[in-house]
Design a protein around this motif. Structure first.
Motif, PDB file in Angstrom:
ATOM      1  N   THR A 540       0.816  -1.220   0.000  1.00 26.11           N
ATOM      2  CA  THR A 540       0.000   0.000   0.000  1.00 26.11           C
ATOM      3  C   THR A 540       0.847   1.268   0.000  1.00 26.11           C
ATOM      4  O   THR A 540       0.475   2.241  -0.642  1.00 26.11           O
ATOM      5  CB  THR A 540      -0.948   0.058   1.221  1.00 26.11           C
ATOM      6  N   ASP A 541       1.978   1.237   0.703  1.00 22.87           N
ATOM      7  CA  ASP A 541       2.832   2.439   0.744  1.00 22.87           C
ATOM      8  C   ASP A 541       3.248   2.863  -0.653  1.00 22.87           C
ATOM      9  O   ASP A 541       3.139   4.025  -1.029  1.00 22.87           O
ATOM     10  CB  ASP A 541       4.114   2.157   1.547  1.00 22.87           C
ATOM     11  N   VAL A 542       3.749   1.888  -1.389  1.00 26.51           N
ATOM     12  CA  VAL A 542       4.226   2.175  -2.738  1.00 26.51           C
ATOM     13  C   VAL A 542       3.059   2.621  -3.608  1.00 26.51           C
ATOM     14  O   VAL A 542       3.133   3.621  -4.327  1.00 26.51           O
ATOM     15  CB  VAL A 542       4.900   0.929  -3.362  1.00 26.51           C
ATOM     16  N   ARG A 543       1.958   1.876  -3.505  1.00 23.08           N
ATOM     17  CA  ARG A 543       0.812   2.178  -4.350  1.00 23.08           C
ATOM     18  C   ARG A 543       0.285   3.595  -4.067  1.00 23.08           C
ATOM     19  O   ARG A 543       0.096   4.394  -4.970  1.00 23.08           O
ATOM     20  CB  ARG A 543      -0.297   1.157  -4.104  1.00 23.08           C
ATOM     21  N   ASP A 544       0.085   3.904  -2.790  1.00 25.66           N
ATOM     22  CA  ASP A 544      -0.456   5.220  -2.439  1.00 25.66           C
ATOM     23  C   ASP A 544       0.469   6.346  -2.890  1.00 25.66           C
ATOM     24  O   ASP A 544       0.014   7.394  -3.354  1.00 25.66           O
ATOM     25  CB  ASP A 544      -0.681   5.323  -0.927  1.00 25.66           C
ATOM     26  N   SER A 545       1.770   6.104  -2.745  1.00 25.85           N
ATOM     27  CA  SER A 545       2.720   7.156  -3.130  1.00 25.85           C
ATOM     28  C   SER A 545       2.703   7.357  -4.640  1.00 25.85           C
ATOM     29  O   SER A 545       2.707   8.490  -5.132  1.00 25.85           O
ATOM     30  CB  SER A 545       4.126   6.804  -2.672  1.00 25.85           C
ATOM     31  N   ARG A 546       2.666   6.258  -5.370  1.00 29.45           N
ATOM     32  CA  ARG A 546       2.654   6.373  -6.835  1.00 29.45           C
ATOM     33  C   ARG A 546       1.346   6.981  -7.332  1.00 29.45           C
ATOM     34  O   ARG A 546       1.341   7.744  -8.292  1.00 29.45           O
ATOM     35  CB  ARG A 546       2.891   5.001  -7.478  1.00 29.45           C
ATOM     36  N   LEU A 547       0.281   6.634  -6.660  1.00 26.79           N
ATOM     37  CA  LEU A 547      -0.995   7.243  -7.044  1.00 26.79           C
ATOM     38  C   LEU A 547      -0.960   8.747  -6.790  1.00 26.79           C
ATOM     39  O   LEU A 547      -1.449   9.541  -7.586  1.00 26.79           O
ATOM     40  CB  LEU A 547      -2.150   6.603  -6.258  1.00 26.79           C
ATOM     41  N   TYR A 548      -0.352   9.099  -5.678  1.00 25.24           N
ATOM     42  CA  TYR A 548      -0.304  10.530  -5.373  1.00 25.24           C
ATOM     43  C   TYR A 548       0.519  11.287  -6.399  1.00 25.24           C
ATOM     44  O   TYR A 548       0.166  12.383  -6.831  1.00 25.24           O
ATOM     45  CB  TYR A 548       0.241  10.796  -3.955  1.00 25.24           C
ATOM     46  N   LEU A 549       1.605  10.654  -6.793  1.00 20.89           N
ATOM     47  CA  LEU A 549       2.456  11.279  -7.806  1.00 20.89           C
ATOM     48  C   LEU A 549       1.679  11.447  -9.120  1.00 20.89           C
ATOM     49  O   LEU A 549       1.765  12.472  -9.800  1.00 20.89           O
ATOM     50  CB  LEU A 549       3.710  10.423  -8.028  1.00 20.89           C
ATOM     51  N   THR A 550       0.903  10.445  -9.429  1.00 24.53           N
ATOM     52  CA  THR A 550       0.064  10.487 -10.640  1.00 24.53           C
ATOM     53  C   THR A 550      -0.928  11.651 -10.557  1.00 24.53           C
ATOM     54  O   THR A 550      -1.105  12.410 -11.515  1.00 24.53           O
ATOM     55  CB  THR A 550      -0.708   9.159 -10.783  1.00 24.53           C
ATOM     56  N   TYR A 551      -1.529  11.766  -9.398  1.00 20.11           N
ATOM     57  CA  TYR A 551      -2.463  12.876  -9.175  1.00 20.11           C
ATOM     58  C   TYR A 551      -1.754  14.233  -9.352  1.00 20.11           C
ATOM     59  O   TYR A 551      -2.262  15.141 -10.006  1.00 20.11           O
ATOM     60  CB  TYR A 551      -3.065  12.746  -7.772  1.00 20.11           C
ATOM     61  N   ALA A 552      -0.549  14.322  -8.784  1.00 12.86           N
ATOM     62  CA  ALA A 552       0.204  15.576  -8.846  1.00 12.86           C
ATOM     63  C   ALA A 552       0.546  15.939 -10.298  1.00 12.86           C
ATOM     64  O   ALA A 552       0.422  17.100 -10.703  1.00 12.86           O
ATOM     65  CB  ALA A 552       1.477  15.474  -8.010  1.00 12.86           C
ATOM     66  N   VAL A 553       0.945  14.938 -11.064  1.00 14.53           N
ATOM     67  CA  VAL A 553       1.261  15.188 -12.476  1.00 14.53           C
ATOM     68  C   VAL A 553       0.017  15.713 -13.188  1.00 14.53           C
ATOM     69  O   VAL A 553       0.070  16.703 -13.929  1.00 14.53           O
ATOM     70  CB  VAL A 553       1.778  13.904 -13.179  1.00 14.53           C
ATOM     71  N   GLY A 554      -1.106  15.076 -12.950  1.00 17.32           N
ATOM     72  CA  GLY A 554      -2.360  15.502 -13.581  1.00 17.32           C
ATOM     73  C   GLY A 554      -2.686  16.945 -13.230  1.00 17.32           C
ATOM     74  O   GLY A 554      -3.057  17.745 -14.097  1.00 17.32           O
ATOM     75  N   LYS A 555      -2.507  17.261 -11.972  1.00 19.36           N
ATOM     76  CA  LYS A 555      -2.842  18.611 -11.522  1.00 19.36           C
ATOM     77  C   LYS A 555      -1.970  19.670 -12.211  1.00 19.36           C
ATOM     78  O   LYS A 555      -2.468  20.695 -12.678  1.00 19.36           O
ATOM     79  CB  LYS A 555      -2.656  18.685 -10.004  1.00 19.36           C
ATOM     80  N   VAL A 556      -0.682  19.397 -12.302  1.00 22.17           N
ATOM     81  CA  VAL A 556       0.228  20.378 -12.909  1.00 22.17           C
ATOM     82  C   VAL A 556       0.044  20.438 -14.432  1.00 22.17           C
ATOM     83  O   VAL A 556       0.068  21.525 -15.021  1.00 22.17           O
ATOM     84  CB  VAL A 556       1.693  20.104 -12.503  1.00 22.17           C
ATOM     85  N   LEU A 557      -0.181  19.283 -15.047  1.00 19.47           N
ATOM     86  CA  LEU A 557      -0.436  19.304 -16.498  1.00 19.47           C
ATOM     87  C   LEU A 557      -1.661  20.162 -16.803  1.00 19.47           C
ATOM     88  O   LEU A 557      -1.671  20.953 -17.737  1.00 19.47           O
ATOM     89  CB  LEU A 557      -0.673  17.886 -17.027  1.00 19.47           C
ATOM     90  N   LYS A 558      -2.687  19.980 -15.994  1.00 23.91           N
ATOM     91  CA  LYS A 558      -3.931  20.708 -16.238  1.00 23.91           C
ATOM     92  C   LYS A 558      -3.713  22.204 -16.028  1.00 23.91           C
ATOM     93  O   LYS A 558      -4.078  23.018 -16.871  1.00 23.91           O
ATOM     94  CB  LYS A 558      -5.015  20.196 -15.290  1.00 23.91           C
ATOM     95  N   MET A 559      -3.092  22.528 -14.925  1.00 21.07           N
ATOM     96  CA  MET A 559      -2.844  23.938 -14.624  1.00 21.07           C
ATOM     97  C   MET A 559      -2.006  24.584 -15.725  1.00 21.07           C
ATOM     98  O   MET A 559      -2.318  25.666 -16.217  1.00 21.07           O
ATOM     99  CB  MET A 559      -2.135  24.026 -13.271  1.00 21.07           C
ATOM    100  N   GLY A 560      -0.940  23.881 -16.100  1.00 20.12           N
ATOM    101  CA  GLY A 560      -0.036  24.423 -17.119  1.00 20.12           C
ATOM    102  C   GLY A 560      -0.741  24.616 -18.450  1.00 20.12           C
ATOM    103  O   GLY A 560      -0.612  25.656 -19.094  1.00 20.12           O
ATOM    104  N   ALA A 561      -1.513  23.615 -18.843  1.00 17.70           N
ATOM    105  CA  ALA A 561      -2.204  23.701 -20.132  1.00 17.70           C
ATOM    106  C   ALA A 561      -3.227  24.838 -20.102  1.00 17.70           C
ATOM    107  O   ALA A 561      -3.381  25.578 -21.078  1.00 17.70           O
ATOM    108  CB  ALA A 561      -2.883  22.377 -20.452  1.00 17.70           C
TER     109      ALA A 561
END
Ligand code: ARG
Length: 572
Positions: A540-561
């Motif tokens: 779960t640690d790895v999964r949650d962290s990777r999911l969070y990173l995925t979320y963060a990428v989405g957020k910045v891509l959206k903001m930037g675009a």
């Protein structure tokens, strides 16, 4: 957020006699991660210190005291000092900040500063051509990015609604108005009238004179001329608005050239008093030979009418007084380089505070080269922008139809993808470069394109969705940065950290492509991460962290675009 660059600058400034702010400007972000997170080039100090750069690097390295909170290690590579920041600390900072801030990457660095952006500015009764599209898109991106950094921004559409051509149009309309349906198809019909009257002017000197007189009458407020002019303006604006609606463009001011007609006498008056306004072949000009500009700036033509330059001078005076600008940007094609050189030079004679004349900047851009034949209309090679945008949406729809036929809201998504593709293409490369407009390129989901950014964003969202994660279930507390040590995750984290710096670079150079390139890099980094790292793992640690990173990428891509002017589809 911790400013690692600043911390490094502070550290170095303690051992050499240059202040930290200046040092900070020298510090680079190396292209290759092998060279650390930040690099300090010692070349700049070589002259002053009379030592070879590698020697300087060695000396600094020996002397500095490292605070391990900010610097993990320092290495010498030639004339560079390469700094490594503590990875886990960086990851915690970045993700923590993304969790905390709705508007990640925003800042108040621009607080209290006024930025005037003059963009789009099509000409009344003429086609809104592709050069204006570039101006609109570049200007709008700068507008949004400056705002995001806390500047007070004023967007101005300096419409070309004045000039001798209106004298011609009025004459043409007077002669043949009843033959054309300008209410139905204003730009097309007015263009026809304009072409026809120009032909006649070439043959008949009297008609040309009548046109010139019309323009003079217009400036003097003659009723017939003014009414016609208003009609042309109104109808043209209605047509331009269709393009603005599609692009989502907004302006704070629609003061076009005509707005300055009663403000030009003051300019002429001031210039006269300087003694620099001189007569030349019947015209009134300012000679700029001494300033290294061979062509003089014409203030008044032989027939006494004012020029495009005179109106720009009046606009500078007005904008300085009204907006107290720190910067005034003019977004036009490089065809106007000479015009702005002249105007900015003459502006120095207006008695304005230096703050204003120093703040003037021409943000020029290259041409759009059309692969011949492809986009020409029946009339010739003028492309109607509205048609261009429509075509992009249609093509986007065809692609989506093929790739994902069961998608709901295809209409809306095609709009976002089609328009986004055009916007991104326009901002993808350094603005001074000429742009090649090639449909296959622009809408390629795999290329370095708008749709690719959107597609990557959609992927981040579907990863989260498949994981059954609602946004508010995603908890920063569950992130264990220790699980994000792999180079793929690290690469993303560093990019995310740099977002604000990237935006600042955009405003320093007035170059939105810096953000476009960044988004491509981030999207690519995510694709690699996604291919190399399994996200839905058992731990779960790895999964949650990777999911969070995925979320963060989405957020910045959206903001930037969005800062570039694109909209993100939720699915595609
Ligand atoms: N209307 C002009 C053109 O189409 C652009 C105006 C740019 N702005 C300015 N203040 N001169 O070329």
């Amino acid at each position: 957020m911790i400013d690692f660059k600043q911390e490094i600058a502070n550290t170095i400034s303690k051992v050499i006699e240059i202040n930290a702010n200046e040092l900070k400007e020298y510090i680079e972000i190396p292209k290759d991660t092998k060279n650390g997170d930040y690099a300090f080039p010692c070349f700049r100090l070589a002259k002053e210190l009379k030592k070879a750069p590698p020697v300087i690097a060695q000396e600094i390295k020996e002397k500095i005291e490292i605070d391990t909170n900010y610097i993990e290690k320092v290495e010498i590579a030639g004339g560079y000092l390469n700094f490594y920041v503590p990875k886990m600390k960086l990851a915690k900072e970045v993700l923590g900040e993304i969790a905390k801030q709705e508007q990640y990457g925003a800042s108040d660095i621009g607080k209290g500063k006024n930025i005037v952006i003059d963009y789009s500015a099509p000409n009344i009764a003429k086609p809104f051509h592709i050069g204006h599209l570039r101006s609109t898109v570049i200007g709008a991106a700068l507008y949004k990015i400056y705002k995001y950094l806390g500047y007070n921004v004023i967007g101005i559409n300096h419409l070309g609604d004045y000039g001798t051509q209106f004298g011609k149009l009025i004459e043409g309309y007077r002669l043949w108005g009843n033959e054309y349906d300008i209410d139905k198809n204003p730009i097309e019909e007015l263009t026809k009238i304009y072409v026809r009257i120009n032909e006649l002017c070439k043959k008949d000197e009297n008609v040309l004179q009548a046109c010139r007189d019309n323009f003079k009458k217009l400036e003097d407020g003659d009723e017939y001329c003014v009414t016609l002019w208003k009609k042309f303006r109104e109808l043209s604006l209605q047509e331009f608005q269709k393009v603005y609606d599609l692009l989502g463009s907004e302006f704070d001011s629609w003061n076009g050239e005509a707005f300055y007609s009663d403000k030009m006498p003051e300019v002429i008056d001031i210039l006269e008093k300087t003694g620099k306004l001189v007569e030349s072949q019947g015209a009134m000009i300012i000679d700029l030979e001494e300033q290294g500009i061979n062509t003089p700036c014409i203030i008044k033509k032989t027939n006494g009418s004012t020029t495009y330059a005179t109106r720009d001078l009046a606009a500078i005076l007005y904008r300085a007084r009204t907006y107290d600008f720190d910067k005034a940007l003019y977004v036009t094609s490089y065809e106007q380089v000479l015009h702005f050189k002249q105007v900015f030079e003459v502006a120095k004679l207006l008695g304005l505070d230096e703050k204003y004349t120093k703040g003037l900047e021409h943000v020029s851009f290259g041409m759009v080269l059309l692969p011949t034949g492809k986009m020409s209309t029946r009339e010739g090679n003028i492309v109607k922008l509205e048609d261009l945008l429509q075509e992009s949406m249609t093509r986007a729809k065809e692609i989506i139809e093929e790739k994902n036929p069961s998608l709901p809201n295809k209409e809306e998504i095609s709009k976002k993808v089609g328009i986004g593709a055009i916007i991104f293409n326009d901002l993808a490369n350094s603005r001074v470069k000429d742009e090649i407009f090639d449909w296959n390129q622009i809408l390629n989901f795999q290329g370095e394109t708008g749709p690719y950014i959107q597609y990557t964003y959609v992927r981040t969202q579907s990863v989260l969705e498949k994981a059954g994660i609602e946004k508010d279930e995603l908890k920063i507390e569950n992130v264990k940065v220790e699980t994000l040590q792999d180079s793929y995750s690290q690469n993303i984290i560093k990019l995310l950290y740099n977002f604000n710096e990237i935006l600042q670079q955009v405003t320093e150079k007035n170059e939105p492509s810096i953000l476009s390139r960044y988004l491509i890099e981030l999207a690519k980094a995510f694709s690699v991460f996604y291919n190399e790292n399994k996200i839905m793992v058992e731990e779960t640690d790895v999964r949650d962290s990777r999911l969070y990173l995925t979320y963060a990428v989405g957020k910045v891509l959206k903001m930037g675009a969005e800062l570039l002017g694109m909209e993100m589809p939720a699915k595609m």
